[in-house]
Enzyme design. Structure first.
Site, PDB file in Angstrom:
ATOM      1  N   ALA A  72      35.712  15.207 -62.743  1.00  0.00           N
ATOM      2  CA  ALA A  72      35.517  16.651 -62.883  1.00  0.00           C
ATOM      3  C   ALA A  72      34.037  16.985 -63.008  1.00  0.00           C
ATOM      4  O   ALA A  72      33.577  18.013 -62.503  1.00  0.00           O
ATOM      5  CB  ALA A  72      36.287  17.173 -64.097  1.00  0.00           C
ATOM      6  N   THR A  73      33.281  16.121 -63.660  1.00  0.00           N
ATOM      7  CA  THR A  73      31.845  16.370 -63.817  1.00  0.00           C
ATOM      8  C   THR A  73      31.179  16.531 -62.450  1.00  0.00           C
ATOM      9  O   THR A  73      30.377  17.449 -62.245  1.00  0.00           O
ATOM     10  CB  THR A  73      31.190  15.203 -64.592  1.00  0.00           C
ATOM     11  OG1 THR A  73      31.810  15.113 -65.880  1.00  0.00           O
ATOM     12  CG2 THR A  73      29.699  15.415 -64.756  1.00  0.00           C
ATOM     13  N   ASN A 154      39.303  22.146 -73.974  1.00  0.00           N
ATOM     14  CA  ASN A 154      39.599  20.761 -74.329  1.00  0.00           C
ATOM     15  C   ASN A 154      39.723  20.537 -75.830  1.00  0.00           C
ATOM     16  O   ASN A 154      40.368  19.586 -76.260  1.00  0.00           O
ATOM     17  CB  ASN A 154      38.551  19.816 -73.725  1.00  0.00           C
ATOM     18  CG  ASN A 154      37.136  20.333 -73.845  1.00  0.00           C
ATOM     19  OD1 ASN A 154      36.842  21.465 -73.490  1.00  0.00           O
ATOM     20  ND2 ASN A 154      36.264  19.520 -74.361  1.00  0.00           N
ATOM     21  N   GLN A 182      41.829  20.463 -68.246  1.00  0.00           N
ATOM     22  CA  GLN A 182      42.798  20.378 -69.338  1.00  0.00           C
ATOM     23  C   GLN A 182      44.079  21.149 -69.055  1.00  0.00           C
ATOM     24  O   GLN A 182      44.984  21.165 -69.888  1.00  0.00           O
ATOM     25  CB  GLN A 182      42.180  20.893 -70.646  1.00  0.00           C
ATOM     26  CG  GLN A 182      41.083  19.999 -71.200  1.00  0.00           C
ATOM     27  CD  GLN A 182      41.598  18.649 -71.699  1.00  0.00           C
ATOM     28  OE1 GLN A 182      42.794  18.459 -71.922  1.00  0.00           O
ATOM     29  NE2 GLN A 182      40.697  17.704 -71.863  1.00  0.00           N
ATOM     30  N   SER A 202      40.110  16.152 -63.026  1.00  0.00           N
ATOM     31  CA  SER A 202      39.868  14.713 -63.172  1.00  0.00           C
ATOM     32  C   SER A 202      41.202  14.003 -63.361  1.00  0.00           C
ATOM     33  O   SER A 202      41.982  14.377 -64.247  1.00  0.00           O
ATOM     34  CB  SER A 202      39.010  14.472 -64.429  1.00  0.00           C
ATOM     35  OG  SER A 202      37.810  13.815 -64.133  1.00  0.00           O
ATOM     36  N   ALA A 203      41.459  12.950 -62.578  1.00  0.00           N
ATOM     37  CA  ALA A 203      42.767  12.292 -62.617  1.00  0.00           C
ATOM     38  C   ALA A 203      43.095  11.690 -63.986  1.00  0.00           C
ATOM     39  O   ALA A 203      44.252  11.683 -64.408  1.00  0.00           O
ATOM     40  CB  ALA A 203      42.837  11.205 -61.545  1.00  0.00           C
ATOM     41  N   THR A 240      32.115   6.313 -49.264  1.00  0.00           N
ATOM     42  CA  THR A 240      33.467   5.810 -49.020  1.00  0.00           C
ATOM     43  C   THR A 240      34.372   6.151 -50.190  1.00  0.00           C
ATOM     44  O   THR A 240      34.025   5.886 -51.335  1.00  0.00           O
ATOM     45  CB  THR A 240      33.426   4.282 -48.822  1.00  0.00           C
ATOM     46  OG1 THR A 240      32.497   3.996 -47.784  1.00  0.00           O
ATOM     47  CG2 THR A 240      34.792   3.731 -48.448  1.00  0.00           C
ATOM     48  N   CYS A 329      32.711  13.565 -75.608  1.00  0.00           N
ATOM     49  CA  CYS A 329      31.388  13.539 -74.986  1.00  0.00           C
ATOM     50  C   CYS A 329      30.318  13.981 -75.963  1.00  0.00           C
ATOM     51  O   CYS A 329      29.135  13.736 -75.778  1.00  0.00           O
ATOM     52  CB  CYS A 329      31.378  14.472 -73.780  1.00  0.00           C
ATOM     53  SG  CYS A 329      32.898  14.375 -72.838  1.00  0.00           S
TER      54      CYS A 329
HETATM   55  C1  LIG Z   1      37.242  15.651 -69.659  1.00  0.00           C
HETATM   56  C2  LIG Z   1      36.795  17.005 -69.208  1.00  0.00           C
HETATM   57  C3  LIG Z   1      35.807  17.168 -68.228  1.00  0.00           C
HETATM   58  C4  LIG Z   1      35.054  16.008 -67.624  1.00  0.00           C
HETATM   59  O1  LIG Z   1      35.859  15.073 -67.022  1.00  0.00           O
HETATM   60  P1  LIG Z   1      35.163  13.716 -66.485  1.00  0.00           P
HETATM   61  O2  LIG Z   1      36.272  12.927 -65.942  1.00  0.00           O
HETATM   62  O3  LIG Z   1      34.505  13.085 -67.677  1.00  0.00           O
HETATM   63  O4  LIG Z   1      34.141  14.136 -65.484  1.00  0.00           O
HETATM   64  C5  LIG Z   1      35.477  18.441 -67.837  1.00  0.00           C
HETATM   65  N1  LIG Z   1      36.073  19.517 -68.371  1.00  0.00           N
HETATM   66  C6  LIG Z   1      37.018  19.411 -69.308  1.00  0.00           C
HETATM   67  C7  LIG Z   1      37.659  20.649 -69.845  1.00  0.00           C
HETATM   68  C8  LIG Z   1      37.412  18.151 -69.764  1.00  0.00           C
HETATM   69  O5  LIG Z   1      38.350  18.059 -70.704  1.00  0.00           O
END
Ligand SMILES: *Cc1c(COP(=O)(O)O)cnc(C)c1O
Length: 399
Positions: A72-73, A154, A182, A202-203, A240, A329
């Site tokens: 997601a970042t 989150n 989230q 993010s998976a 890739t 984080c």
């Molecule tokens: C965990 C999270 C991210 C970041 O996900 P990554 O996989 O660390 O890049 C971004 N936004 C929210 C709301 C999250 O909970």
């Protein structure tokens, strides 16, 4: 000792079914998907299937794009910096709107743009830990290029009025990005219904593997790539692709967003969360940050007066329980959690929050054990707390 993982907003276990689908792509079907021979082509059917699962999971239209990223970042940075280049450097828009309680991926990208001369409005949250869509409307100007508001927070699990904000942005002709990391797998996410232009995920937050994410881009919305190189993803994201993880993410999305899975979150996981929460709330001087309305079903952020969040985590960890003081984080420094700070001036409140986040793998037996351990920990920690012993106060009203 029982082990209980209650930190699913930081990351989740890979669903064993997802792992099974990933396995062939390490030693058997390992060709580069961009190669023209049979080895490369062998990856295609499962990649197409995975992509379809992603489209279905967020109800993307066929003409829309979903770019596979590392997380997601990366998705968030691609949107925010891409819009900056397209609309701000190469255009006449110089303004972005976001909130004070976004994940650091959004906040830090916005701070970077500020250092480059972009104006950023950070909307504060109300006592319920969310914003009014009207606040967005009031802040939109002719120069506004982008609105970026998370779908669900989150730390608190609070759900933002995404549909209303989407409509406001569409009416005003402003691009709308939402960080849905989230929300996916916890509540229904529909990009068409909510007029979303860009959406990040993010998976590993929905029982997929770590190191793979996605970025939804509505048709006709521009995207300036962050990574330049080969022509992968139609030139929008070079490099890739991690085929095994992409297949895993597709399956994780399919499993997490099925009608049955979302009903289980809503009807069952929320009950377990509520059981844990009400047991803690039986203790005096405890409060749910942001209140209990309109949250993702798996999350609770509780302030326990007289109990330092970090000490609580230590005690719980000794008994096999993993929880969090908030964003993983941000928790390496002992600074008060910015999300908690956003609720106001009560600094003790900001240091006493503990977040419990469940998943579909959490059991009632685990919750019962956690309740017992938490109650004992609170008693012990309050017993040795100088501030609580002398001044057991009620929490600030209105929170
Ligand atoms: C965990 C999270 C991210 C970041 O996900 P990554 O996989 O660390 O890049 C971004 N936004 C929210 C709301 C999250 O909970």
């Amino acid at each position: 000792m029982m082990e209980v993982y209650l930190d699913n907003n930081a990351t989740t276990m890979v669903d064993p079914k997802v792992f099974e689908e990933m396995k062939p792509f390490f030693c058997d079907i390992y060709g580069n998907p961009n190669s023209l021979h049979r080895f490369g082509a062998g990856t295609h059917p499962k990649m197409v299937e995975a992509l379809n699962f992603l489209y279905e999971g967020i109800n993307a239209a066929d003409e829309d794009d979903i770019i596979i990223t590392a997380n997601a970042t990366e998705s968030i940075n691609t949107v925010i910096k891409g819009v900056w280049i397209d609309k701000i450097l190469n255009g006449d828009k110089k303004h972005i709107i976001t909130t004070e309680v976004e994940h650091p991926a959004v906040t830090a990208a916005c701070r970077f743009l500020q250092s480059q001369g972009v104006a950023v409005t950070y909307l504060g949250v109300n006592a319920e830990g969310t914003i009014d869509a009207q606040q967005v409307k009031d802040c939109i100007k002719d120069e506004t290029a982008l609105v970026s508001v998370m779908w669900a927070n989150n730390e608190t699990g609070k759900i933002f009025p995404i549909k209303e904000i989407g409509q406001i942005c569409r009416d005003a002709g402003v691009l709308f990005h939402t960080d849905a990391t989230q929300a996916i797998g916890k509540i229904p996410v529909d990009v068409q219904d909510c007029n979303v232009d860009y959406l990040s995920f993010s998976a590993h937050k929905f029982h997929g593997p770590k190191g793979i994410g996605g970025l939804y881009v509505r048709k006709s919305c521009a995207l300036t790539p962050l990574l330049h190189g080969g022509e992968q993803m139609g030139g929008l994201r070079a490099g890739t692709v991690d085929v095994a993880s992409m297949v895993g993410m597709g399956w994780a999305m399919k499993l997490a967003t099925s009608t049955m899975a979302l009903a289980y979150e809503k009807n069952h996981i929320s009950k377990l969360r509520d059981k844990l929460e009400s047991a803690i709330l039986e203790l005096p001087d405890t409060i749910v940050i942001g209140g209990t309305e309109n949250r993702t079903p798996n999350t609770t952020l509780i302030s326990i007066r007289g109990v330092e969040g970090e000490s609580m985590l230590w005690d719980l960890n000794q008994k096999g329980i993993g929880a969090s003081t908030g964003s993983a984080c941000a928790s390496e420094d002992l600074e008060a959690n910015p999300v908690m700070n956003a609720f106001g001036s009560d600094s003790e409140l900001a240091h006493t929050g503990v977040r419990f986040s469940l998943s579909r793998f959490t059991t009632e037996e685990q919750i019962d054990y956690a309740i017992e351990v938490i109650k004992n920990a609170v008693t012990r920690l309050r017993g040795i707390s100088s501030s609580y012993a002398y001044a057991p106060a009620s929490h600030a009203s209105g929170l």
